[in-house]
Design an enzyme around this catalytic site. Structure first.
Site, mmCIF file in Angstrom:
data_model
loop_
_atom_site.group_PDB
_atom_site.id
_atom_site.type_symbol
_atom_site.label_atom_id
_atom_site.label_comp_id
_atom_site.label_asym_id
_atom_site.label_seq_id
_atom_site.Cartn_x
_atom_site.Cartn_y
_atom_site.Cartn_z
ATOM 1 N N LYS A 13 6.705 53.369 34.667
ATOM 2 C CA LYS A 13 6.237 53.474 36.056
ATOM 3 C C LYS A 13 5.608 54.843 36.310
ATOM 4 O O LYS A 13 4.506 54.944 36.832
ATOM 5 C CB LYS A 13 7.396 53.239 37.042
ATOM 6 C CG LYS A 13 8.027 51.854 36.920
ATOM 7 C CD LYS A 13 9.124 51.616 37.953
ATOM 8 C CE LYS A 13 10.309 52.535 37.841
ATOM 9 N NZ LYS A 13 11.058 52.436 36.575
ATOM 10 N N ARG A 88 15.070 49.593 45.079
ATOM 11 C CA ARG A 88 15.816 49.241 43.880
ATOM 12 C C ARG A 88 16.926 48.238 44.200
ATOM 13 O O ARG A 88 17.669 47.856 43.306
ATOM 14 C CB ARG A 88 16.456 50.485 43.288
ATOM 15 C CG ARG A 88 15.633 51.095 42.139
ATOM 16 C CD ARG A 88 16.382 52.327 41.682
ATOM 17 N NE ARG A 88 16.116 52.726 40.344
ATOM 18 C CZ ARG A 88 15.327 53.743 40.012
ATOM 19 N NH1 ARG A 88 14.663 54.395 40.921
ATOM 20 N NH2 ARG A 88 15.196 54.090 38.744
ATOM 21 N N ARG A 127 12.479 60.414 25.735
ATOM 22 C CA ARG A 127 11.671 60.937 26.851
ATOM 23 C C ARG A 127 11.944 62.425 27.069
ATOM 24 O O ARG A 127 13.080 62.880 26.992
ATOM 25 C CB ARG A 127 11.995 60.172 28.134
ATOM 26 C CG ARG A 127 11.356 60.810 29.359
ATOM 27 C CD ARG A 127 11.234 59.873 30.507
ATOM 28 N NE ARG A 127 12.499 59.485 31.092
ATOM 29 C CZ ARG A 127 12.613 58.611 32.094
ATOM 30 N NH1 ARG A 127 11.534 58.027 32.586
ATOM 31 N NH2 ARG A 127 13.793 58.300 32.569
ATOM 32 N N ARG A 159 16.350 64.723 30.338
ATOM 33 C CA ARG A 159 17.116 64.389 31.540
ATOM 34 C C ARG A 159 18.571 64.087 31.202
ATOM 35 O O ARG A 159 18.851 63.412 30.213
ATOM 36 C CB ARG A 159 16.484 63.169 32.228
ATOM 37 C CG ARG A 159 15.396 63.550 33.189
ATOM 38 C CD ARG A 159 14.629 62.364 33.695
ATOM 39 N NE ARG A 159 15.442 61.305 34.292
ATOM 40 C CZ ARG A 159 14.929 60.249 34.911
ATOM 41 N NH1 ARG A 159 13.605 60.131 35.011
ATOM 42 N NH2 ARG A 159 15.698 59.325 35.414
ATOM 43 N N ARG A 170 22.348 52.481 33.369
ATOM 44 C CA ARG A 170 21.163 52.311 34.229
ATOM 45 C C ARG A 170 20.515 50.954 33.992
ATOM 46 O O ARG A 170 20.024 50.317 34.924
ATOM 47 C CB ARG A 170 20.175 53.448 33.977
ATOM 48 C CG ARG A 170 20.667 54.758 34.597
ATOM 49 C CD ARG A 170 20.025 55.956 33.966
ATOM 50 N NE ARG A 170 18.609 56.017 34.225
ATOM 51 C CZ ARG A 170 17.727 56.579 33.391
ATOM 52 N NH1 ARG A 170 18.130 57.129 32.266
ATOM 53 N NH2 ARG A 170 16.468 56.606 33.712
HETATM 54 P P1 ADP Z 1 9.810 55.154 34.203
HETATM 55 O O1 ADP Z 1 9.095 56.044 35.189
HETATM 56 O O2 ADP Z 1 9.550 53.697 34.460
HETATM 57 O O3 ADP Z 1 11.280 55.436 34.067
HETATM 58 P P2 ADP Z 1 8.274 56.657 32.210
HETATM 59 O O4 ADP Z 1 6.871 56.536 32.692
HETATM 60 O O5 ADP Z 1 8.953 57.956 32.392
HETATM 61 O O6 ADP Z 1 9.176 55.443 32.775
HETATM 62 O O7 ADP Z 1 8.255 56.261 30.659
HETATM 63 C C1 ADP Z 1 9.476 56.269 29.897
HETATM 64 C C2 ADP Z 1 9.212 56.854 28.506
HETATM 65 O O8 ADP Z 1 8.406 55.951 27.757
HETATM 66 C C3 ADP Z 1 8.472 58.189 28.517
HETATM 67 O O9 ADP Z 1 8.971 58.947 27.443
HETATM 68 C C4 ADP Z 1 7.000 57.787 28.299
HETATM 69 O O10 ADP Z 1 6.260 58.819 27.666
HETATM 70 C C5 ADP Z 1 7.162 56.566 27.384
HETATM 71 N N1 ADP Z 1 6.153 55.524 27.597
HETATM 72 C C6 ADP Z 1 5.561 55.151 28.761
HETATM 73 N N2 ADP Z 1 4.711 54.104 28.550
HETATM 74 C C7 ADP Z 1 4.797 53.806 27.236
HETATM 75 C C8 ADP Z 1 4.183 52.827 26.373
HETATM 76 N N3 ADP Z 1 3.319 51.935 26.863
HETATM 77 N N4 ADP Z 1 4.513 52.818 25.066
HETATM 78 C C9 ADP Z 1 5.416 53.721 24.567
HETATM 79 N N5 ADP Z 1 6.023 54.654 25.300
HETATM 80 C C10 ADP Z 1 5.731 54.711 26.623
HETATM 81 P P1 AMP Z 2 14.219 57.425 38.219
HETATM 82 O O1 AMP Z 2 13.593 58.766 38.054
HETATM 83 O O2 AMP Z 2 13.382 56.487 39.045
HETATM 84 O O3 AMP Z 2 14.640 56.818 36.890
HETATM 85 O O4 AMP Z 2 15.552 57.644 39.065
HETATM 86 C C1 AMP Z 2 16.590 58.456 38.562
HETATM 87 C C2 AMP Z 2 17.895 58.152 39.291
HETATM 88 O O5 AMP Z 2 17.755 58.468 40.682
HETATM 89 C C3 AMP Z 2 18.350 56.703 39.261
HETATM 90 O O6 AMP Z 2 19.066 56.363 38.076
HETATM 91 C C4 AMP Z 2 19.246 56.649 40.512
HETATM 92 O O7 AMP Z 2 20.500 57.260 40.270
HETATM 93 C C5 AMP Z 2 18.484 57.530 41.482
HETATM 94 N N1 AMP Z 2 17.503 56.749 42.280
HETATM 95 C C6 AMP Z 2 16.144 56.875 42.290
HETATM 96 N N2 AMP Z 2 15.597 55.997 43.146
HETATM 97 C C7 AMP Z 2 16.625 55.297 43.684
HETATM 98 C C8 AMP Z 2 16.720 54.224 44.615
HETATM 99 N N3 AMP Z 2 15.624 53.686 45.187
HETATM 100 N N4 AMP Z 2 17.956 53.752 44.924
HETATM 101 C C9 AMP Z 2 19.059 54.277 44.389
HETATM 102 N N5 AMP Z 2 19.060 55.262 43.488
HETATM 103 C C10 AMP Z 2 17.847 55.786 43.148
#
Ligand code: ADP
Ligand code: AMP
Length: 214
Positions: A13, A88, A127, A159, A170
Site C-alpha cells: 500500500k 481497518r 522491510r 520497524r 498482524r
Molecule cells: P504496506 O504499506 O501495505 O504495509 P509496503 O508498501 O511497506 O506495504 O511494502 C511492504 C514491503 O514489501 C516493503 O519492504 C516493500 O519494499 C516491499 N514491496 C512492496 N511491493 C512489492 C512487490 N510488488 N514485490 C516485492 N516487494 C514489494
Molecule cells: P501500518 O503502518 O499501516 O502497517 O500500521 C502500523 C500499525 O499501526 C498497525 O499494526 C496498527 O497497530 C496501527 N494502525 C494503523 N492504522 C490503524 C487503523 N486504521 N486501525 C487500528 N490500528 C491501526
C-alpha cells in the site's frame, strides 16, 4: 478523487501510494505513519497506541476515528485524498461514512491489493523504513545506498512490529478484523481488486487502469 487503499500489512500500500499520489495529485494519508510520528514525539496518543502497535494489534477504533476526522477536515485534502491503512475494521468504515457527507466528500474507489500470506511474511521481515514514510526491501526494493533513504537521505530502520511474532499477529488481525471490509465495499459496488504479487511498476500499471476511468 478520493481513494481507499485496502490490503494486508506488507501488500505494498505504502509503496504504491507514493506513485499514486505523484501521478493523481491526491494527499497520501497513512494512519500508520501518523501513529508512528506520535510514538516518536511521545504524545499521549503515541504512548497509548505504542502498546497495541508493538503487540501487532490494532489500535482502538475511537482513537483512529478522531485522527481521521481531524485529518480530513484540513484544507490540504480538498484536491483529493488517499487513505492508506484506514479503515481497518467495519466500525471504522461506518464512522468514515458518517464523517464524509458533512465535509462534502465521498469515496470514489477502494483499491484492494491482494497478496498471499507467505509472500507478506517475506516482505515484512525484509522491510526497512524511513521516517519520511518511504519503505524499502533488502532484496526486492533496495535503496540506492545501503541503509539510506533515496528520497530524503534519512537512516533506514527495522520497524519493531516487523519482527516474526508481531508479523503473525498482524496477519491474524488482518484476516479477522480487516478482511470483512472486502465484502462490505463489494456490496457497495466501489471495490477494485488488484493482484499485488509481481513487479512494483506492473502493479502500478494495473492501478492506473482503474484510476484513469474515474
Ligand atoms: P504496506 O504499506 O501495505 O504495509 P509496503 O508498501 O511497506 O506495504 O511494502 C511492504 C514491503 O514489501 C516493503 O519492504 C516493500 O519494499 C516491499 N514491496 C512492496 N511491493 C512489492 C512487490 N510488488 N514485490 C516485492 N516487494 C514489494
Ligand atoms: P501500518 O503502518 O499501516 O502497517 O500500521 C502500523 C500499525 O499501526 C498497525 O499494526 C496498527 O497497530 C496501527 N494502525 C494503523 N492504522 C490503524 C487503523 N486504521 N486501525 C487500528 N490500528 C491501526
Amino acid at each position: 478523487m478520493d481513494i481507499i487503499l485496502l490490503g494486508p500489512p506488507g501488500s505494498g500500500k505504502g509503496t504504491q501510494a507514493k506513485m499514486i499520489a505523484d501521478k493523481y495529485k491526491v494527499k497520501h494519508i497513512s494512519t500508520g505513519d501518523i501513529l508512528r510520528e506520535n510514538v516518536r514525539n511521545g504524545t499521549p496518543l503515541g504512548n497509548e497506541a505504542k502498546k497495541f502497535m508493538d503487540a501487532g494489534q490494532l489500535v482502538p477504533d475511537a482513537l483512529l476515528v478522531d485522527i481521521i476526522k481531524d485529518r480530513l477536515a484540513k484544507p490540504d485534502v480538498k484536491g483529493g485524498w488517499m487513505l492508506d491503512g484506514y479503515p481497518r475494521t467495519i466500525p471504522q468504515a461506518e464512522a468514515l461514512e458518517k464523517i464524509l457527507p458533512a465535509l462534502g466528500q465521498k469515496i470514489d474507489v477502494v483499491l484492494n491489493i491482494d497478496v498471499p500470506d507467505a509472500e507478506l511474511v517475506n516482505r515484512l521481515s525484509g522491510r526497512r523504513m524511513c521516517k519520511c514514510g518511504v519503505s524499502y526491501h533488502l532484496q526486492f526494493n533496495p535503496p540506492k545506498v545501503a541503509g539510506k533513504c533515496d528520497a530524503c537521505g534519512g537512516e533506514l530502520y527495522h520497524r519493531s512490529d516487523d519482527q516474526a511474532e508481531a508479523i503473525m499477529k498482524r496477519l491474524d488481525a488482518y484476516h479477522k478484523q480487516t478482511q470483512p471490509l472486502i465484502d462490505y465495499y463489494t456490496k457497495k459496488g466501489i471495490i477494485a481488486t488488484i493482484n499485488g504479487a509481481g513487479d512494483i511498476k506492473a502493479i502500478f500499471g494495473d492501478i492506473t487502469k482503474v484510476l484513469d476511468k474515474i
